[in-house]
Motif scaffolding. Structure first.
Motif, PDB file in Angstrom:
ATOM      1  N   PHE A  65       8.539 -32.265  18.142  1.00 12.74           N
ATOM      2  CA  PHE A  65       8.950 -33.060  19.292  1.00 12.74           C
ATOM      3  C   PHE A  65       7.724 -33.541  20.066  1.00 12.74           C
ATOM      4  O   PHE A  65       6.958 -32.752  20.611  1.00 12.74           O
ATOM      5  CB  PHE A  65       9.850 -32.188  20.170  1.00 12.74           C
ATOM      6  CG  PHE A  65      10.438 -32.902  21.330  1.00 12.74           C
ATOM      7  CD1 PHE A  65      10.965 -34.170  21.179  1.00 12.74           C
ATOM      8  CD2 PHE A  65      10.469 -32.306  22.575  1.00 12.74           C
ATOM      9  CE1 PHE A  65      11.507 -34.833  22.259  1.00 12.74           C
ATOM     10  CE2 PHE A  65      11.012 -32.966  23.657  1.00 12.74           C
ATOM     11  CZ  PHE A  65      11.535 -34.230  23.496  1.00 12.74           C
ATOM     12  N   ASP A  76       8.651 -26.020  19.182  1.00 13.06           N
ATOM     13  CA  ASP A  76       9.096 -27.273  18.585  1.00 13.06           C
ATOM     14  C   ASP A  76       7.913 -28.244  18.534  1.00 13.06           C
ATOM     15  O   ASP A  76       7.709 -29.030  19.450  1.00 13.06           O
ATOM     16  CB  ASP A  76      10.249 -27.858  19.393  1.00 13.06           C
ATOM     17  CG  ASP A  76      10.813 -29.124  18.741  1.00 13.06           C
ATOM     18  OD1 ASP A  76      10.278 -29.536  17.697  1.00 13.06           O
ATOM     19  OD2 ASP A  76      11.771 -29.687  19.285  1.00 13.06           O
ATOM     20  N   ARG A 122       1.648 -29.072  22.000  1.00 12.32           N
ATOM     21  CA  ARG A 122       2.591 -28.531  23.004  1.00 12.32           C
ATOM     22  C   ARG A 122       1.775 -27.887  24.128  1.00 12.32           C
ATOM     23  O   ARG A 122       0.700 -28.368  24.434  1.00 12.32           O
ATOM     24  CB  ARG A 122       3.553 -27.517  22.331  1.00 12.32           C
ATOM     25  CG  ARG A 122       4.325 -28.089  21.150  1.00 12.32           C
ATOM     26  CD  ARG A 122       5.184 -29.293  21.505  1.00 12.32           C
ATOM     27  NE  ARG A 122       6.199 -28.948  22.477  1.00 12.32           N
ATOM     28  CZ  ARG A 122       6.887 -29.844  23.198  1.00 12.32           C
ATOM     29  NH1 ARG A 122       6.642 -31.125  23.042  1.00 12.32           N
ATOM     30  NH2 ARG A 122       7.785 -29.461  24.059  1.00 12.32           N
ATOM     31  N   PRO A 181       5.338 -31.264  27.659  1.00 12.51           N
ATOM     32  CA  PRO A 181       6.271 -30.268  28.224  1.00 12.51           C
ATOM     33  C   PRO A 181       6.068 -30.061  29.724  1.00 12.51           C
ATOM     34  O   PRO A 181       7.020 -29.697  30.427  1.00 12.51           O
ATOM     35  CB  PRO A 181       5.944 -28.989  27.449  1.00 12.51           C
ATOM     36  CG  PRO A 181       4.572 -29.191  26.896  1.00 12.51           C
ATOM     37  CD  PRO A 181       4.388 -30.659  26.703  1.00 12.51           C
ATOM     38  N   GLN A 211      22.015 -25.670  15.717  1.00  8.80           N
ATOM     39  CA  GLN A 211      23.439 -25.376  15.854  1.00  8.80           C
ATOM     40  C   GLN A 211      24.072 -25.102  14.496  1.00  8.80           C
ATOM     41  O   GLN A 211      24.883 -24.194  14.345  1.00  8.80           O
ATOM     42  CB  GLN A 211      24.096 -26.586  16.495  1.00  8.80           C
ATOM     43  CG  GLN A 211      25.504 -26.371  16.935  1.00  8.80           C
ATOM     44  CD  GLN A 211      26.116 -27.710  17.343  1.00  8.80           C
ATOM     45  OE1 GLN A 211      25.466 -28.539  17.970  1.00  8.80           O
ATOM     46  NE2 GLN A 211      27.344 -27.923  16.928  1.00  8.80           N
ATOM     47  N   GLU A 231      18.587 -29.969  18.001  1.00 11.67           N
ATOM     48  CA  GLU A 231      19.873 -29.456  18.482  1.00 11.67           C
ATOM     49  C   GLU A 231      20.829 -29.229  17.306  1.00 11.67           C
ATOM     50  O   GLU A 231      21.452 -28.185  17.181  1.00 11.67           O
ATOM     51  CB  GLU A 231      20.533 -30.497  19.395  1.00 11.67           C
ATOM     52  CG  GLU A 231      20.240 -30.344  20.861  1.00 11.67           C
ATOM     53  CD  GLU A 231      20.987 -29.165  21.453  1.00 11.67           C
ATOM     54  OE1 GLU A 231      22.217 -29.216  21.529  1.00 11.67           O
ATOM     55  OE2 GLU A 231      20.319 -28.179  21.839  1.00 11.67           O
ATOM     56  N   THR A 232      20.929 -30.249  16.451  1.00 11.09           N
ATOM     57  CA  THR A 232      21.821 -30.177  15.302  1.00 11.09           C
ATOM     58  C   THR A 232      21.349 -29.125  14.315  1.00 11.09           C
ATOM     59  O   THR A 232      22.136 -28.325  13.805  1.00 11.09           O
ATOM     60  CB  THR A 232      21.895 -31.565  14.620  1.00 11.09           C
ATOM     61  OG1 THR A 232      22.269 -32.530  15.604  1.00 11.09           O
ATOM     62  CG2 THR A 232      22.908 -31.590  13.489  1.00 11.09           C
ATOM     63  N   SER A 274      14.427 -37.349  11.177  1.00  7.38           N
ATOM     64  CA  SER A 274      14.683 -35.917  11.114  1.00  7.38           C
ATOM     65  C   SER A 274      16.011 -35.658  11.787  1.00  7.38           C
ATOM     66  O   SER A 274      16.337 -36.318  12.766  1.00  7.38           O
ATOM     67  CB  SER A 274      13.616 -35.150  11.895  1.00  7.38           C
ATOM     68  OG  SER A 274      12.364 -35.373  11.356  1.00  7.38           O
ATOM     69  N   PRO A 275      16.760 -34.696  11.289  1.00  3.00           N
ATOM     70  CA  PRO A 275      17.949 -34.313  12.065  1.00  3.00           C
ATOM     71  C   PRO A 275      17.477 -33.811  13.427  1.00  3.00           C
ATOM     72  O   PRO A 275      16.384 -33.274  13.539  1.00  3.00           O
ATOM     73  CB  PRO A 275      18.565 -33.182  11.239  1.00  3.00           C
ATOM     74  CG  PRO A 275      17.537 -32.769  10.250  1.00  3.00           C
ATOM     75  CD  PRO A 275      16.593 -33.904  10.092  1.00  3.00           C
ATOM     76  N   SER A 276      18.276 -34.038  14.474  1.00  2.00           N
ATOM     77  CA  SER A 276      17.843 -33.573  15.793  1.00  2.00           C
ATOM     78  C   SER A 276      17.772 -32.053  15.765  1.00  2.00           C
ATOM     79  O   SER A 276      18.542 -31.390  15.062  1.00  2.00           O
ATOM     80  CB  SER A 276      18.827 -34.028  16.869  1.00  2.00           C
ATOM     81  OG  SER A 276      19.900 -33.125  16.962  1.00  2.00           O
ATOM     82  N   MET A 326      13.802 -20.720  16.175  1.00  2.39           N
ATOM     83  CA  MET A 326      12.684 -21.606  16.474  1.00  2.39           C
ATOM     84  C   MET A 326      12.100 -21.266  17.826  1.00  2.39           C
ATOM     85  O   MET A 326      12.823 -21.200  18.814  1.00  2.39           O
ATOM     86  CB  MET A 326      13.133 -23.067  16.468  1.00  2.39           C
ATOM     87  CG  MET A 326      11.954 -23.997  16.674  1.00  2.39           C
ATOM     88  SD  MET A 326      12.449 -25.660  17.186  1.00  2.39           S
ATOM     89  CE  MET A 326      12.992 -25.345  18.862  1.00  2.39           C
ATOM     90  N   SER A 345       6.363 -34.626  22.905  1.00  2.47           N
ATOM     91  CA  SER A 345       6.484 -34.822  24.354  1.00  2.47           C
ATOM     92  C   SER A 345       5.544 -33.935  25.145  1.00  2.47           C
ATOM     93  O   SER A 345       5.062 -32.915  24.660  1.00  2.47           O
ATOM     94  CB  SER A 345       7.914 -34.534  24.795  1.00  2.47           C
ATOM     95  OG  SER A 345       8.069 -33.146  25.004  1.00  2.47           O
TER      96      SER A 345
END
Lengths: 386, 386
Positions: free
Chosen positions: B43, B40, B367, B47, B30, B26-27, B22-24, B37, B45
């Protein structure tokens, strides 16, 4: 044992574990709490640039509450960071490979592109031979003391030809000799070696070099469009004083970049490094940086002149931010380093472990103006007392 | 075009540049400022762990004025950071290789140790086949939908034997299926495959797995002393929620670590990553972390049960912090992703690009509790409306 002897023994032990690199100063200070270091003249960086980076980080990221995002999320991928670098190098992003420090780049290009016979002038930055593939042959071209350790590119070309070299390495300005070869001489070398598979030109110290009295930046980047065998390696640790961020880039043919990325290096920059490259693409940062780059060069030049004024040592010609200094034969370079550290709290680089460098050499970095004065004075006191 | 269509087209374009990853985010955010969003769920992780890390960073580094030192100086070298990891894994530092994220480790071990025939169950984390050397042969072992994409280790062993495999890969818990194989079954597999040159066991998600109701940590690390062909790969991005720091480690035989370090990887951790590993070696941090690790598992389990309650989708068994969800055949997974993003501001991972995964799959991360409720509710609204 005196405190001085204890420190010397501990440093010796540390060095034996760190191979041919100096132990990191972090490690030295952590493992030898007896040491009180006030000036790190081993570390080859522009301290004013570190400050500039930190001020921007504080203003744009920390005070705006963006630090979490930077640390939590995946950073942009290699090619996306390349676009930031494109804006300040004027090199197309497809020719840019982003590295987790220059060392990763050196490892990557040697492993992927060196064919068999690799030439490197010595003394050199040790990664250039340490990270060579086992099936490669290292051809060391020994620089001569008689010639101030200068690299004669015509003789080097002859050597390359004699040894059937496919990959030649030049660091300009050189590390550890600090010699700067003019761009015209490098261009002549490139013209005479178009048949080589790779010419690796490490320009990590080029921000400190100059060819005119305005200290204008000397642009090597555009040369890759004329010389497809040229690979430029650029650490950001020195000129921007951010070794802990791990940031570097290389400029080379687009097909080489693709080959490297096909082998990995997808998310090899941290969020902090990505921010640094983004910052570097900002016009206002570029302007601020250019001022302190020139200020630092001017101070480094003064520092160099002061070192040369000490007649008990030999200082090699330098157009970089450090000087290679040969101590008189009765002063051992390691003992000198310990004396500087324990008596004057100044850390300089003992070069006794540098392959190809025979003699009592130490490498001394230019720091802030006030620090440089203390370094020069400590050097005088020690060379007069030994 | 509607705003939704513009976003969809832009995401499609971005994906085509990012390969099979997947594109990050951030990218994405931006380059597509139209996107708002809020959650997320792509992702993977914890949190709460990100928060814990940030609080410590603030207290121990930023507020004490140590940030400059962390960014300016060279970080400790690989082996020195290994000593921090030694204190919390109880594995000798000589068996530890520190990586700039798990991806660097995967690249390094595949390039150095894979002989010729490499087996990997698919679908998998794409780096495991993308970063293979060109002279290696990839043997993909296709997981079956009929069996909930579970990996049958006896059949996999047979496959490994039939194909004369030298290097076998297992991700446990698996990415992207979220299946967890018990430690006893892994041990049986190791016993049956002692003749292999390398068994790469990726335990990046093991902090989210459990074999008892206390969610006690399942220790795979010690197995390397019994099985010299075992290489453990561990990302820190998921369990500690710090993908932007780039930190990971591998545990393997001491001679393999030496081989890797002889090829580079000297200063491949940033100052921030070095600090993270140092923090991890602190007892008080370990205690704090263990509390939130278990809290997060409990919430992920509730989330998984809520997803399963939605009868329009198929949720694969999960003992990880995410679930692989099969949408009904009339809902395209990419369209679903865009609908989730534009209507509910939730980002989930479209798996249509995953090799070996046929069907309309999305991967949804657990999340915070409040966010999970919104994800479950958005999923219901969309699956009912399509």
């Amino acid at each position: 044992m005196t405190k001085e002897e204890i420190i010397a023994a501990k440093i010796r032990e540390l060095k034996s574990f760190s191979g041919s690199h100096s132990p990191s100063i972090e490690t030295v200070l952590q493992l030898i709490p007896e040491i009180e270091m006030k000036i790190d003249a081993c570390f080859l960086s522009n301290p004013y640039a570190t400050e500039l980076f930190l001020n921007n980080l504080q203003e744009q990221i920390i005070s705006k509450g963006h630090l979490r995002k930077m640390l939590e999320y995946y950073p942009p991928q290699n090619r996306d960071i390349g676009k930031f670098i494109q804006t300040f190098t004027n090199i197309s992003a497809e020719n840019i490979f982003v590295g987790n420090g220059a060392i990763e780049i050196i490892q990557a290009i040697l492993h992927q592109f060196a064919e068999r016979n690799v030439a490197v002038p010595i003394p050199t930055f040790s990664s250039y031979y340490e990270f060579l593939r086992q099936d490669c042959v290292l051809h060391t071209y020994l620089l001569s003391k008689d010639n101030d350790m200068a690299l004669d590119l015509y003789k080097y070309t002859q050597f390359i030809s004699d040894r059937k070299v496919d990959t030649a390495i030049i660091i300009n300005p050189s590390n550890p000799t600090a010699e700067y070869i003019t761009q015209q001489n490098i261009i002549d070398f490139l013209d005479n070696n178009k048949h080589l598979k790779n010419i690796i030109l490490d320009i990590s110290f080029v921000h400190f070099a100059y060819e005119n009295e305005q200290y204008d930046y000397i642009n090597y980047e555009q040369l890759i469009y004329q010389y497809p065998n040229l690979i430029l390696v650029k650490s950001m640790s020195k000129d921007f004083g951010i070794a802990g961020v791990r940031a570097g880039y290389a400029i080379m043919s687009a097909d080489r970049v693709t080959t490297l990325l096909d082998n990995g290096y997808l998310w090899n920059s941290s969020g902090m490094a990505a921010y640094f490259f983004k910052l570097l693409s900002q016009k206002s940062f570029q302007v601020d940086y250019e001022v302190i780059r020139k200020k630092y060069i001017a101070e480094a030049r003064m520092f160099y002149e002061s070192l040369k004024a000490n007649k008990s040592v030999q200082v090699l010609p330098s157009k970089s931010n450090f000087a290679l200094v040969e101590l008189p034969s009765h002063i051992n370079s390691f003992d000198f380093t310990i004396e500087m550290l324990t008596k004057y709290h100044i850390y300089v680089r003992d070069c006794s472990d540098k392959i190809g460098l025979k003699g009592n050499y130490v490498r001394i970095a230019s720091r802030s103006e006030a620090e440089n004065e203390k370094i020069v004075s400590a050097l005088s006191l020690i060379t007069n007392s030994f």
